[in-house]
Write a protein that holds these residues in place. Structure first.
Motif, PDB file in Angstrom:
ATOM      1  N   GLN A   5       0.787  -1.177   0.000  1.00  0.00           N
ATOM      2  CA  GLN A   5       0.000   0.000   0.000  1.00  0.00           C
ATOM      3  C   GLN A   5       0.835   1.248   0.000  1.00  0.00           C
ATOM      4  N   GLY A   6       2.155   1.104   0.097  1.00  0.00           N
ATOM      5  CA  GLY A   6       2.903   2.344   0.063  1.00  0.00           C
ATOM      6  C   GLY A   6       3.163   2.966   1.422  1.00  0.00           C
ATOM      7  N   THR A   7       3.208   4.299   1.421  1.00  0.00           N
ATOM      8  CA  THR A   7       3.676   5.059   2.570  1.00  0.00           C
ATOM      9  C   THR A   7       2.544   5.729   3.328  1.00  0.00           C
ATOM     10  N   VAL A   8       2.597   5.638   4.637  1.00  0.00           N
ATOM     11  CA  VAL A   8       1.640   6.361   5.483  1.00  0.00           C
ATOM     12  C   VAL A   8       2.406   7.298   6.392  1.00  0.00           C
ATOM     13  N   LEU A   9       1.869   8.476   6.563  1.00  0.00           N
ATOM     14  CA  LEU A   9       2.403   9.388   7.568  1.00  0.00           C
ATOM     15  C   LEU A   9       1.433   9.374   8.742  1.00  0.00           C
ATOM     16  N   VAL A  10       1.931   8.950   9.901  1.00  0.00           N
ATOM     17  CA  VAL A  10       1.125   8.916  11.115  1.00  0.00           C
ATOM     18  C   VAL A  10       1.474  10.145  11.950  1.00  0.00           C
ATOM     19  N   VAL A  11       0.497  11.019  12.138  1.00  0.00           N
ATOM     20  CA  VAL A  11       0.716  12.241  12.900  1.00  0.00           C
ATOM     21  C   VAL A  11      -0.052  12.105  14.217  1.00  0.00           C
ATOM     22  N   GLU A  12       0.686  11.906  15.288  1.00  0.00           N
ATOM     23  CA  GLU A  12       0.065  11.591  16.584  1.00  0.00           C
ATOM     24  C   GLU A  12       1.057  11.951  17.677  1.00  0.00           C
ATOM     25  N   ASP A  13       0.604  12.690  18.689  1.00  0.00           N
ATOM     26  CA  ASP A  13       1.559  13.132  19.713  1.00  0.00           C
ATOM     27  C   ASP A  13       1.796  12.095  20.810  1.00  0.00           C
ATOM     28  N   ILE A  33       6.112   3.364   7.111  1.00  0.00           N
ATOM     29  CA  ILE A  33       5.345   4.177   8.046  1.00  0.00           C
ATOM     30  C   ILE A  33       6.238   5.271   8.585  1.00  0.00           C
ATOM     31  N   GLN A  34       5.866   6.506   8.292  1.00  0.00           N
ATOM     32  CA  GLN A  34       6.613   7.631   8.813  1.00  0.00           C
ATOM     33  C   GLN A  34       5.817   8.203   9.961  1.00  0.00           C
ATOM     34  N   GLU A  35       6.524   8.715  10.962  1.00  0.00           N
ATOM     35  CA  GLU A  35       5.826   9.233  12.129  1.00  0.00           C
ATOM     36  C   GLU A  35       6.185  10.686  12.376  1.00  0.00           C
ATOM     37  N   ALA A  36       5.192  11.439  12.816  1.00  0.00           N
ATOM     38  CA  ALA A  36       5.419  12.824  13.215  1.00  0.00           C
ATOM     39  C   ALA A  36       4.654  13.027  14.511  1.00  0.00           C
ATOM     40  N   SER A  37       5.281  13.695  15.469  1.00  0.00           N
ATOM     41  CA  SER A  37       4.648  13.847  16.774  1.00  0.00           C
ATOM     42  C   SER A  37       4.002  15.216  16.946  1.00  0.00           C
ATOM     43  N   SER A  38       4.062  16.047  15.895  1.00  0.00           N
ATOM     44  CA  SER A  38       3.434  17.371  15.970  1.00  0.00           C
ATOM     45  C   SER A  38       3.006  17.799  14.571  1.00  0.00           C
ATOM     46  N   GLY A  39       2.148  18.799  14.534  1.00  0.00           N
ATOM     47  CA  GLY A  39       1.695  19.317  13.248  1.00  0.00           C
ATOM     48  C   GLY A  39       2.845  19.888  12.436  1.00  0.00           C
ATOM     49  N   GLN A  40       3.736  20.599  13.108  1.00  0.00           N
ATOM     50  CA  GLN A  40       4.883  21.205  12.426  1.00  0.00           C
ATOM     51  C   GLN A  40       5.771  20.130  11.818  1.00  0.00           C
ATOM     52  N   ALA A  41       6.046  19.084  12.588  1.00  0.00           N
ATOM     53  CA  ALA A  41       6.872  17.972  12.081  1.00  0.00           C
ATOM     54  C   ALA A  41       6.191  17.323  10.878  1.00  0.00           C
ATOM     55  N   ALA A  42       4.871  17.227  10.936  1.00  0.00           N
ATOM     56  CA  ALA A  42       4.121  16.636   9.817  1.00  0.00           C
ATOM     57  C   ALA A  42       4.277  17.492   8.566  1.00  0.00           C
ATOM     58  N   LEU A  43       4.142  18.807   8.717  1.00  0.00           N
ATOM     59  CA  LEU A  43       4.259  19.700   7.563  1.00  0.00           C
ATOM     60  C   LEU A  43       5.655  19.629   6.948  1.00  0.00           C
ATOM     61  N   GLU A  44       6.677  19.548   7.798  1.00  0.00           N
ATOM     62  CA  GLU A  44       8.050  19.450   7.290  1.00  0.00           C
ATOM     63  C   GLU A  44       8.238  18.157   6.498  1.00  0.00           C
ATOM     64  N   ARG A  45       7.681  17.065   7.026  1.00  0.00           N
ATOM     65  CA  ARG A  45       7.790  15.784   6.354  1.00  0.00           C
ATOM     66  C   ARG A  45       7.050  15.783   5.018  1.00  0.00           C
ATOM     67  N   LEU A  46       5.887  16.447   5.014  1.00  0.00           N
ATOM     68  CA  LEU A  46       5.071  16.503   3.799  1.00  0.00           C
ATOM     69  C   LEU A  46       5.737  17.342   2.712  1.00  0.00           C
ATOM     70  N   GLN A  47       6.609  18.273   3.114  1.00  0.00           N
ATOM     71  CA  GLN A  47       7.333  19.067   2.118  1.00  0.00           C
ATOM     72  C   GLN A  47       8.325  18.186   1.369  1.00  0.00           C
ATOM     73  N   GLN A  48       8.853  17.172   2.073  1.00  0.00           N
ATOM     74  CA  GLN A  48       9.860  16.312   1.468  1.00  0.00           C
ATOM     75  C   GLN A  48       9.244  15.210   0.620  1.00  0.00           C
ATOM     76  N   GLN A  49       8.054  14.760   1.004  1.00  0.00           N
ATOM     77  CA  GLN A  49       7.510  13.603   0.335  1.00  0.00           C
ATOM     78  C   GLN A  49       6.000  13.561   0.463  1.00  0.00           C
ATOM     79  N   SER A  50       5.351  13.065  -0.595  1.00  0.00           N
ATOM     80  CA  SER A  50       3.908  12.939  -0.573  1.00  0.00           C
ATOM     81  C   SER A  50       3.551  11.485  -0.269  1.00  0.00           C
ATOM     82  N   PRO A  51       2.970  11.223   0.897  1.00  0.00           N
ATOM     83  CA  PRO A  51       2.633   9.840   1.249  1.00  0.00           C
ATOM     84  C   PRO A  51       1.374   9.368   0.514  1.00  0.00           C
ATOM     85  N   ASP A  52       1.051   8.088   0.644  1.00  0.00           N
ATOM     86  CA  ASP A  52      -0.162   7.551   0.035  1.00  0.00           C
ATOM     87  C   ASP A  52      -1.367   7.738   0.948  1.00  0.00           C
TER      88      ASP A  52
END
Length: 132
Positions: A5-13, A33-52
Protein backbone atom coordinates in the motif's frame (compact mmCIF):
# COMPACT_ATOMS: atom_id res chain seq x y z
CA UNK A 1 -6.12 -6.91 0.36
CA UNK A 2 -3.06 -7.42 2.52
CA UNK A 3 -0.52 -6.66 -0.20
CA UNK A 4 -0.01 -3.10 -1.51
CA UNK A 5 0.00 0.00 0.00
CA UNK A 6 2.90 2.34 0.06
CA UNK A 7 3.68 5.06 2.57
CA UNK A 8 1.64 6.36 5.48
CA UNK A 9 2.40 9.39 7.57
CA UNK A 10 1.12 8.92 11.11
CA UNK A 11 0.72 12.24 12.90
CA UNK A 12 0.07 11.59 16.58
CA UNK A 13 1.56 13.13 19.71
CA UNK A 14 1.15 10.07 21.96
CA UNK A 15 4.13 7.72 21.40
CA UNK A 16 2.16 4.73 22.63
CA UNK A 17 -0.75 5.42 20.32
CA UNK A 18 1.58 6.19 17.41
CA UNK A 19 3.27 2.82 17.88
CA UNK A 20 -0.07 0.98 18.02
CA UNK A 21 -1.39 2.74 14.93
CA UNK A 22 1.86 2.02 13.05
CA UNK A 23 1.59 -1.67 13.93
CA UNK A 24 -2.02 -1.79 12.75
CA UNK A 25 -1.11 -0.06 9.48
CA UNK A 26 1.77 -2.46 8.87
CA UNK A 27 -0.66 -5.32 9.36
CA UNK A 28 -2.79 -3.73 6.63
CA UNK A 29 0.14 -3.96 4.24
CA UNK A 30 1.62 -0.48 4.32
CA UNK A 31 5.32 -0.86 3.65
CA UNK A 32 6.64 2.47 4.93
CA UNK A 33 5.34 4.18 8.05
CA UNK A 34 6.61 7.63 8.81
CA UNK A 35 5.83 9.23 12.13
CA UNK A 36 5.42 12.82 13.22
CA UNK A 37 4.65 13.85 16.77
CA UNK A 38 3.43 17.37 15.97
CA UNK A 39 1.70 19.32 13.25
CA UNK A 40 4.88 21.21 12.43
CA UNK A 41 6.87 17.97 12.08
CA UNK A 42 4.12 16.64 9.82
CA UNK A 43 4.26 19.70 7.56
CA UNK A 44 8.05 19.45 7.29
CA UNK A 45 7.79 15.78 6.35
CA UNK A 46 5.07 16.50 3.80
CA UNK A 47 7.33 19.07 2.12
CA UNK A 48 9.86 16.31 1.47
CA UNK A 49 7.51 13.60 0.34
CA UNK A 50 3.91 12.94 -0.57
CA UNK A 51 2.63 9.84 1.25
CA UNK A 52 -0.16 7.55 0.03
CA UNK A 53 -2.14 8.17 3.20
CA UNK A 54 -2.03 10.51 6.20
CA UNK A 55 -3.45 9.38 9.56
CA UNK A 56 -3.87 12.61 11.42
CA UNK A 57 -4.68 13.17 15.07
CA UNK A 58 -6.93 16.17 15.61
CA UNK A 59 -5.35 17.30 18.84
CA UNK A 60 -1.67 18.05 18.40
CA UNK A 61 0.59 20.07 20.72
CA UNK A 62 1.25 22.88 18.23
CA UNK A 63 -1.09 23.29 15.27
CA UNK A 64 -4.36 21.40 15.06
CA UNK A 65 -5.07 18.47 12.80
CA UNK A 66 -7.60 20.70 11.05
CA UNK A 67 -4.87 23.15 10.07
CA UNK A 68 -2.56 20.37 8.89
CA UNK A 69 -5.39 18.97 6.79
CA UNK A 70 -6.18 22.38 5.30
CA UNK A 71 -2.51 22.79 4.42
CA UNK A 72 -2.51 19.40 2.66
CA UNK A 73 -5.61 20.33 0.65
CA UNK A 74 -4.12 23.72 -0.26
CA UNK A 75 -0.87 22.18 -1.54
CA UNK A 76 -0.95 21.17 -5.21
CA UNK A 77 1.26 18.07 -4.82
CA UNK A 78 -0.62 16.80 -1.75
CA UNK A 79 -4.17 17.75 -2.67
CA UNK A 80 -5.32 14.21 -3.47
CA UNK A 81 -3.63 12.44 -0.56
CA UNK A 82 -6.29 10.73 1.57
CA UNK A 83 -6.38 12.12 5.12
CA UNK A 84 -7.89 9.98 7.84
CA UNK A 85 -8.61 12.12 10.89
CA UNK A 86 -8.32 10.32 14.19
CA UNK A 87 -9.78 11.78 17.34
CA UNK A 88 -11.17 10.97 20.74
CA UNK A 89 -13.74 13.70 20.13
CA UNK A 90 -17.14 12.31 19.26
CA UNK A 91 -19.02 15.55 18.65
CA UNK A 92 -20.77 15.89 15.31
CA UNK A 93 -19.30 19.37 15.09
CA UNK A 94 -15.75 17.99 15.22
CA UNK A 95 -16.53 15.58 12.40
CA UNK A 96 -18.16 18.35 10.38
CA UNK A 97 -15.14 20.59 10.92
CA UNK A 98 -12.84 17.76 9.86
CA UNK A 99 -14.83 17.31 6.64
CA UNK A 100 -14.73 21.03 6.05
CA UNK A 101 -10.95 21.00 6.45
CA UNK A 102 -10.85 18.34 3.74
CA UNK A 103 -10.54 15.10 5.71
CA UNK A 104 -11.32 11.97 3.71
CA UNK A 105 -12.44 10.02 6.76
CA UNK A 106 -12.93 10.31 10.50
CA UNK A 107 -12.12 7.61 13.03
CA UNK A 108 -12.97 7.87 16.70
CA UNK A 109 -10.57 6.58 19.38
CA UNK A 110 -10.53 3.97 20.66
CA UNK A 111 -11.04 1.86 17.54
CA UNK A 112 -10.42 -1.73 16.55
CA UNK A 113 -7.99 -2.85 13.82
CA UNK A 114 -11.09 -3.80 11.81
CA UNK A 115 -12.57 -0.29 12.06
CA UNK A 116 -9.23 1.15 10.97
CA UNK A 117 -9.07 -1.27 8.02
CA UNK A 118 -12.56 -0.32 6.84
CA UNK A 119 -11.83 3.41 7.00
CA UNK A 120 -8.44 3.03 5.30
CA UNK A 121 -9.94 0.96 2.49
CA UNK A 122 -12.73 3.47 2.06
CA UNK A 123 -10.50 6.57 1.85
CA UNK A 124 -7.92 4.81 -0.34
CA UNK A 125 -10.61 3.65 -2.75
CA UNK A 126 -12.08 7.14 -2.99
CA UNK A 127 -8.88 8.95 -3.94
CA UNK A 128 -8.40 10.06 -7.54
CA UNK A 129 -6.10 7.84 -9.56
CA UNK A 130 -2.73 9.37 -10.31
CA UNK A 131 -2.52 8.37 -13.97
CA UNK A 132 -5.82 10.01 -14.93
Amino acid sequence: MAQQQGTVLVVEDSPMFRRMLSDMLQALGFTTIQEASSGQAALERLQQQSPDLVCLDLTLPDISGYEVCEHIRATESLRDVPVLMISARTQTMDRAQAEEAGASGYLIKPFTPEELRQQVERVMAARPRKEA
